[in-house]
Design a protein around this motif. Structure first.
Motif, PDB file in Angstrom:
ATOM      1  N   UNK A 285       7.096   3.724 -11.573  1.00 57.60           N
ATOM      2  CA  UNK A 285       7.065   5.503 -12.705  1.00 57.60           C
ATOM      3  C   UNK A 285       7.405   5.529 -14.212  1.00 57.60           C
ATOM      4  N   UNK A 286       8.542   4.693 -14.624  1.00 58.02           N
ATOM      5  CA  UNK A 286       9.124   5.269 -15.287  1.00 58.02           C
ATOM      6  C   UNK A 286       7.792   4.996 -16.706  1.00 58.02           C
ATOM      7  N   UNK A 287       7.729   3.029 -16.514  1.00 61.71           N
ATOM      8  CA  UNK A 287       6.862   2.787 -17.533  1.00 61.71           C
ATOM      9  C   UNK A 287       5.412   4.020 -18.256  1.00 61.71           C
TER      10      UNK A 287
ATOM     11  N   UNK B 129       1.066  -1.332   0.069  1.00 64.90           N
ATOM     12  CA  UNK B 129      -0.083  -0.096   0.019  1.00 64.90           C
ATOM     13  C   UNK B 129       0.909   1.290   0.149  1.00 64.90           C
ATOM     14  N   UNK B 130       1.820   1.492   0.494  1.00 69.13           N
ATOM     15  CA  UNK B 130       2.652   2.538   0.778  1.00 69.13           C
ATOM     16  C   UNK B 130       3.959   1.981  -0.496  1.00 69.13           C
ATOM     17  N   UNK B 131       4.450   1.041  -1.235  1.00 69.99           N
ATOM     18  CA  UNK B 131       5.040   0.711  -2.127  1.00 69.99           C
ATOM     19  C   UNK B 131       4.900   1.458  -3.772  1.00 69.99           C
ATOM     20  N   UNK B 132       5.612   3.173  -3.744  1.00 72.59           N
ATOM     21  CA  UNK B 132       4.541   3.221  -4.799  1.00 72.59           C
ATOM     22  C   UNK B 132       5.656   3.898  -5.909  1.00 72.59           C
ATOM     23  N   UNK B 133       6.999   2.721  -5.841  1.00 74.89           N
ATOM     24  CA  UNK B 133       7.551   2.210  -7.589  1.00 74.89           C
ATOM     25  C   UNK B 133       7.817   1.039  -7.847  1.00 74.89           C
TER      26      UNK B 133
ATOM     27  N   UNK C 193       9.160  12.924 -16.240  1.00 72.39           N
ATOM     28  CA  UNK C 193       7.667  12.906 -16.679  1.00 72.39           C
ATOM     29  C   UNK C 193       7.724  12.161 -14.883  1.00 72.39           C
ATOM     30  N   UNK C 194       8.431  11.392 -14.647  1.00 67.34           N
ATOM     31  CA  UNK C 194       8.633  10.154 -13.874  1.00 67.34           C
ATOM     32  C   UNK C 194       8.082  10.902 -12.166  1.00 67.34           C
ATOM     33  N   UNK C 195       9.142  12.116 -11.808  1.00 63.97           N
ATOM     34  CA  UNK C 195       8.810  12.700 -10.796  1.00 63.97           C
ATOM     35  C   UNK C 195       6.611  13.024 -10.609  1.00 63.97           C
TER      36      UNK C 195
END
Length: 285
Positions: free
Chosen positions: A140-142, A115-119, A265-267
């Motif tokens: 985040x990159x793809x 639930x906190x694993x945002x990447x 765009x990733x950030x």
């Protein structure tokens, strides 16, 4: 001559949306929070950290950095991640990789709560991408590559997309995200025979193989869209992608630059993921 698909307008649009929602949450006393965990002092980690801090400030998201010694043991790192997982003020955790040699990444993948694993470090989130489960977080990159395609209204439904690269960080999850958009997807890699014969059939060609300027005009279909995910240094130390942009522009209809394309765009996607994690936490509690 190809049109250049710049990342900044995409990032700005995502950031404006995230900021509006984050400020609405703040007005209710809910503060979206990101924790960046950095082991050591790698230059590329520090560069991304600075970019992420700037983006989070612009998006009204609190961001804290936990810096750990490069010699940290695997057990100590797991213990630290466990403590961060338990912090209710942290909604998203970003652990920079690669980790030092003494850390077995597979042994700590479950150390960050899904639930906190945002990447998408935890395999649970990778499985959610495959299962088309919207509660998961793609890398985040793809996700940034898909956002560029959507922003510039590049059609994907029924189109042939070729991804060069099969890593768990970019290639495989990106293929799943393209399938979700109803593209017909082929994954190529370093052992693909006669690679140009495959890639020249692609309406959308995405290069994520990690070889500086490897993809020239001979790999590109006339009028294709080319998304360059690669980040490399050339022989003179200059930043470049996997695509030879100057040659590629002669064949492609649309092409992303490096720098200034997917990486920018990733950030913004990271900020959107933190906001999503925050809203999931609010609903759960």
């Amino acid at each position: 001559m190809a049109e250049i698909l710049k990342g900044k307008p995409v990032a700005d649009a995502i950031s404006a949306e995230v900021k509006s929602e984050a400020e609405a949450l703040r007005s209710q006393g809910i503060v979206p929070g990101l924790m960046i965990v950095r082991v050591g002092e790698r230059a590329d980690d520090l560069a991304y950290e600075n970019a992420a801090l700037k983006r989070m400030r612009a998006c009204a998201i609190d961001c804290t950095v936990t810096t750990l010694p490069e010699a940290i043991s695997q057990e100590q790192l797991i213990e630290k991640l466990s403590a961060i997982n338990a912090d209710v003020q942290v909604h998203g955790i970003l652990l920079f990789r690669p980790l030092p040699a003494q850390i077995d990444e597979k042994a700590i993948q479950h150390g960050i709560s899904p639930e906190k694993d945002i990447d998408c470090f935890n395999p649970v989130n990778l499985a959610k991408i495959v299962a088309d489960d919207a509660s998961g977080f793609p890398p985040c990159t793809p996700a940034a590559a898909i956002e560029i395609l959507k922003h510039y209204r590049i059609p994907l439904k029924g189109k042939r997309a070729v991804v060069i690269g099969r890593s768990l960080v970019v290639g495989k999850p990106l293929a799943m995200l393209l399938l979700k958009e109803n593209a017909t997807v082929t994954i190529c890699h370093s052992r693909t025979e006669d690679l140009p014969r495959v890639t020249v059939e692609a309406d959308v060609l995405i290069a994520a193989i990690g070889r500086a300027r490897m993809i020239t005009d001979g790999y590109i279909k006339e009028g294709a869209t080319v998304i360059d995910v690669g980040i490399n240094l050339d022989d003179t130390g200059n930043l470049c992608g996997d695509v030879d942009t100057e040659k590629g522009k002669e064949k492609a209809a649309f092409i992303t630059p490096v720098p200034g394309g997917v990486g920018s765009v990733t950030t913004a996607v990271l900020a959107r993921h933190v906001l999503k994690a925050c809203k999931i936490a609010v609903q759960r509690n």
